[in-house]
Design a protein around this motif. Sequence first.
Motif, short mmCIF file in Angstrom:
data_model
loop_
_atom_site.label_atom_id
_atom_site.label_comp_id
_atom_site.label_asym_id
_atom_site.label_seq_id
_atom_site.Cartn_x
_atom_site.Cartn_y
_atom_site.Cartn_z
N ALA A 87 0.75 -1.17 0.05
CA ALA A 87 -0.09 -0.06 0.09
C ALA A 87 0.77 1.22 -0.01
N PHE A 88 0.10 2.29 -0.32
CA PHE A 88 1.07 3.48 -0.51
C PHE A 88 0.25 4.65 0.27
N GLY A 89 0.56 5.83 0.90
CA GLY A 89 0.10 6.77 1.44
C GLY A 89 0.55 7.58 2.38
N PRO A 90 0.19 8.61 2.89
CA PRO A 90 0.79 9.51 4.07
C PRO A 90 0.75 9.11 5.26
N VAL A 91 1.63 9.09 6.02
CA VAL A 91 1.92 8.95 7.19
C VAL A 91 1.13 9.55 8.24
N PHE A 92 0.29 8.85 9.04
CA PHE A 92 -0.36 9.74 10.27
C PHE A 92 -0.31 8.77 11.40
N LYS A 93 0.33 9.29 12.32
CA LYS A 93 0.49 8.70 13.67
C LYS A 93 -0.70 8.77 14.60
N VAL A 94 -1.09 7.74 15.07
CA VAL A 94 -2.36 7.81 16.29
C VAL A 94 -1.79 7.34 17.28
N GLY A 95 -1.59 8.31 18.33
CA GLY A 95 -1.19 8.01 19.67
C GLY A 95 -2.03 7.89 20.50
N ALA B 59 9.14 2.68 14.50
CA ALA B 59 8.28 3.36 13.60
C ALA B 59 7.82 4.66 13.89
N MET B 60 7.41 4.90 15.18
CA MET B 60 6.85 6.20 15.72
C MET B 60 7.92 7.27 15.46
N ASN B 61 9.34 6.90 15.81
CA ASN B 61 10.18 8.13 15.67
C ASN B 61 10.76 8.27 14.13
N ALA B 62 10.87 6.87 13.58
CA ALA B 62 11.55 7.34 12.33
C ALA B 62 10.63 8.16 11.28
N LEU B 63 9.36 7.87 11.45
CA LEU B 63 8.32 8.66 10.43
C LEU B 63 7.79 9.77 11.07
N ASN C 162 4.70 12.61 10.25
CA ASN C 162 3.19 12.85 9.86
C ASN C 162 3.48 13.48 8.41
N GLY C 163 2.61 12.94 7.39
CA GLY C 163 2.52 13.70 6.25
C GLY C 163 3.49 13.23 5.13
N GLN C 164 4.43 12.28 5.63
CA GLN C 164 5.55 11.96 4.78
C GLN C 164 4.86 10.84 3.98
N THR C 165 5.18 10.50 2.64
CA THR C 165 4.35 9.46 1.81
C THR C 165 5.18 8.29 1.82
N ILE C 166 4.88 7.02 2.06
CA ILE C 166 5.70 5.88 2.15
C ILE C 166 4.89 4.78 1.46
N THR C 167 5.96 3.78 0.74
CA THR C 167 5.10 2.33 0.32
C THR C 167 5.35 1.39 1.24
N VAL C 168 4.39 0.82 1.54
CA VAL C 168 4.40 -0.16 2.69
C VAL C 168 4.35 -1.43 2.15
#
Lengths: 138, 875
Positions: free
Chosen positions: B469-477, B539-543, B545-551
């Motif tokens: 999948a592909f999309g922007p990062v969104f962290k849910v804390g 993952a929480m620190n390395a990424l 929010n908003g950065q686009t990644i392919t998973v």
Amino acid sequence: MQEMKVLLVDDEVDFTSAIQKRLARRGLTVKVAQSGEECLSSLEKFPADVVVLDMKMPGMDGLHTLREIKRRHPLVEVIMLTGHASMESAVEGMDQGAFHYLMKPADLDELVYKLEDACKRKEIRERKIRSTDNGEES
Amino acid sequence: MGFGDWFPFFGRKKEHRNNAEEFRALLASRHHHFRQLLSADGENHEIFTDIEEALRGERVYGMAFVRAACTKAGAATYRMIQHLDKLAPGKYTRLYEVFDEIRREIEPYIARKEFERGGPLVLDLSDVNREHTDLCGSKMATLGEAGQRLGLDIPGGFVITAEAYRHFMDRNDLQGTIEHMLQSVDKEDRDTLFQLTSRVMQVIMTAPLPEDLEREILAAHTRLMETEGEEVRAALRSSALGEDTERTTFAGQYSSVLNVDRDSLLDAYREVVASKYSMQALTYRLNRGIRHEDVAMCVGCMAMVEARSGGVAYSRSPVDSQDDSITVYSAWGLPRAVVDGSIETDIFTLSRSPLTVKDKTVAHKAEKYVCLPMEGTCRIENQENEDDPSLTDEQALQVARAALDIEAHFGLPQDVEWAITDDDGFKLLQCRPLPRSEGDEGLRTDRTVIDNLPEPLMSGGITASPGVAFGPVFKVGKDADALQFPEGAVMILAQALPRRAALLSRAAAVISERGGAAGHLANVAREFGVPALFSLRGAMNALENGQTITVDADNRSLFTNKVEALMEQERPRHNPMRGSPVRSALRNAARHIIRLRLLDPDSAEFRPRYCKTFHDIMRFCHETAVREMFDFGMSQDYGKSSSRQLICDVPKQFWVLNLDDGFSPDGQERTDSCVLMSQVESIPMRSLWAGMIAVPWEGPPPVNARGFLSVMFEATMNPNLAAGQASDFLMKNYFIISKNYCSLQSRFGFHFCNVESLVGDRPSENYARFNFKGGAANLERRVLRAKFLQEILESYDFRVKVREDNLLARLEGYGHSTMAHRLKVLGYLIIHTRQLDMVMADSQAVTRLRNKITEDLAQFKTEQAPAAREKAARA
């Protein structure tokens, strides 16, 4: 069109007070009743153009109230507003002369439009009665 | 009150009376009913669009939507019949019967299910087996069965049944109250939904239990105390009924309450029941199309097992269908650590035959869940054996053997929750069929076939659900983040909490720092086909929010930006509502609502008794109402004043019928049966006309000096046809108008066209409808022309349906200026595409025409560009 007078009938006080405020801001005169019984007694004093009627209330239910309104005040228009979808009661209500059947949550614009239309119908019916009476007399 | 009794106006005694006021009142009344009929028609169009969207899977909906949509469509259709009945009293009463027949067809699909009542409120678990599924839910029925038939050790306890649940819900009409609350909110708005679910749960948690139910629960608990000892603590687990359709798991979406004493027992029961309406449970059911009312919460109440270690076993791989090894996930203390994805776990992989431990990963287990001395459970630090395996190989074999036995007995791969007690005893806590990912191709980990794969941004972790999948990062804390979660984002979590399942339908993929393939969230991710990569540290620190990644969950890697070569591996997401009870209810009901059989108003079958759907009735009412308005207008008494010829370049070409307020006073005063365009006050007619005359028609055949229109409408050029015949409606070019309404019926030669529009102060009620068919050329060319027109109309926001050469276009919900512009476009098209069918075979000519039309239309001023602005009414 002169100022619309509306009676809201619903046992949910949160709901009626919110709608009452918003309709009042649009220049409508709005009174509230919390049951079918209260609605009927209010109508004796408050000459509403349109009643917005919840279908499901403790005590006298919506359809029963509708029948009574139409019997005592045939020119008052009624809009049914319900949270409980039922085609059967919708049809029965319209057979009893309800003007419209709306479902919660109703969009305020939509409600206002239907109130205006219901008022228009009331005017038209009054005008027809007047014109026929005149015709009869002349 | 027979107000309708006044309508038979003609031939009565009042005919001779000079009673203009009465006549005007009648006119106003008729016009009002006509407008109301059109408004109901518009409402129905909107409802149909919603239903079609839902059936295509473009929105998530529950039974509340299905019921509301069907009911609204029914109410609007019925009102149309009533209004038509006012326009033509008694003439079409057959429609009422037809409506009733259709309504009776629809009602079973939307009826609230009546459950067979009766049966015990409480059952001892030792008496429960597979046959009690309808009473105890599949979870408890399966557990009882495994205990009875397989001789596996299960905890002592009892089940509070589905009958008990319904008994509770009947009390004070709790069910009705809840349904009402659910109906009345906008489910698209997550904030509102969140507040709603809290309120509903509160209502349940504070509701009193029926006395007999309370008595029976406490009596069963007394029996439990007799066998397990006075100090017994209970674990209450949901065992919901009605959602176990094929492929649904409902993993972890309900509450379990652990380590409960007698005083809290009833509250704990209410808490588990209330979790039926938690945000995640509600969202899950909506996404899966499960009807709330079908879900009865049975609750298992079992003696709490003091686990030394516990966990989950899968009798096959949940992510790779090719892999038949058994996996045992294990942690110290209660198995909760494994299922809620909060703690890392040991993983034992066992081959099936011979049954041996193939592989073993021992995690650093610095924390564990234990029972608190008084009540409840907690996570504590674990320093005595954090790096020791939480199971011996023999115990792992024992767990795997149990899992295989259960699989053999039930015939499906299993997800088994288990515990090992301090005395080395094995306890089965729960088992259920293992949901598996769709498709049988298994994991695709071989990426060597892909050239130039960039360096991964991160790699490692565990495939919890396969896919790319592909999309922007969104962290849910925290929960507040969840409310902001954007559609299509990649969800990044610190822990794989089950309640995050509520976001899965909106997420492109899920990445969690902790948790494994055995957790609830992983289960639901697989069910929804959402790629998930868990236990990816940092993952929480390395990424950001908003950065686009392919998973790439199959191959356990993340990449910056979009990696096209990988995205080609993306599997189609299945619509989780397919085959669900909610969807089939809507589909079945929609057959009687949105299908349209009555297409041709001139056919002999265009009659009430041939109406088979609400759409048929609606079509019939609409068409018939226009004709009734026309006929009434043309009736002799009335016609003289209201039916006029339009004075324009071409005399005797167009007639205008004024329904009410379509002429200016001086137009109204004219005595020559004519009217000037400047005396027409109909907003939609003026716009349409402006388009019709905007550009002179050049195309073949050549135009004479008198005017282009004469050529156009030659077929109706019969001056001998006198106004006043009903057939005029079909034979002539009539504008039927009022101030805000216009309908144009035209037949010229073999062509038929109809435009109808309402333009007033309410954008949500405005619409324009265009119907075009026929022509002199062969069908193939006529079809081509319809497609040609479709393209143009769609670029101006019309929704267009083409059936053979019949084109039906509709546009609605715009304000005055946009509607005026679109009507002008329609007016132009009516004139300039008429003989298009003749040239359709010549592609050069078509291109020339298309360019000419595009140029001409571009000259029509509009305040905003088409399709680039939001619809006013929907905003």
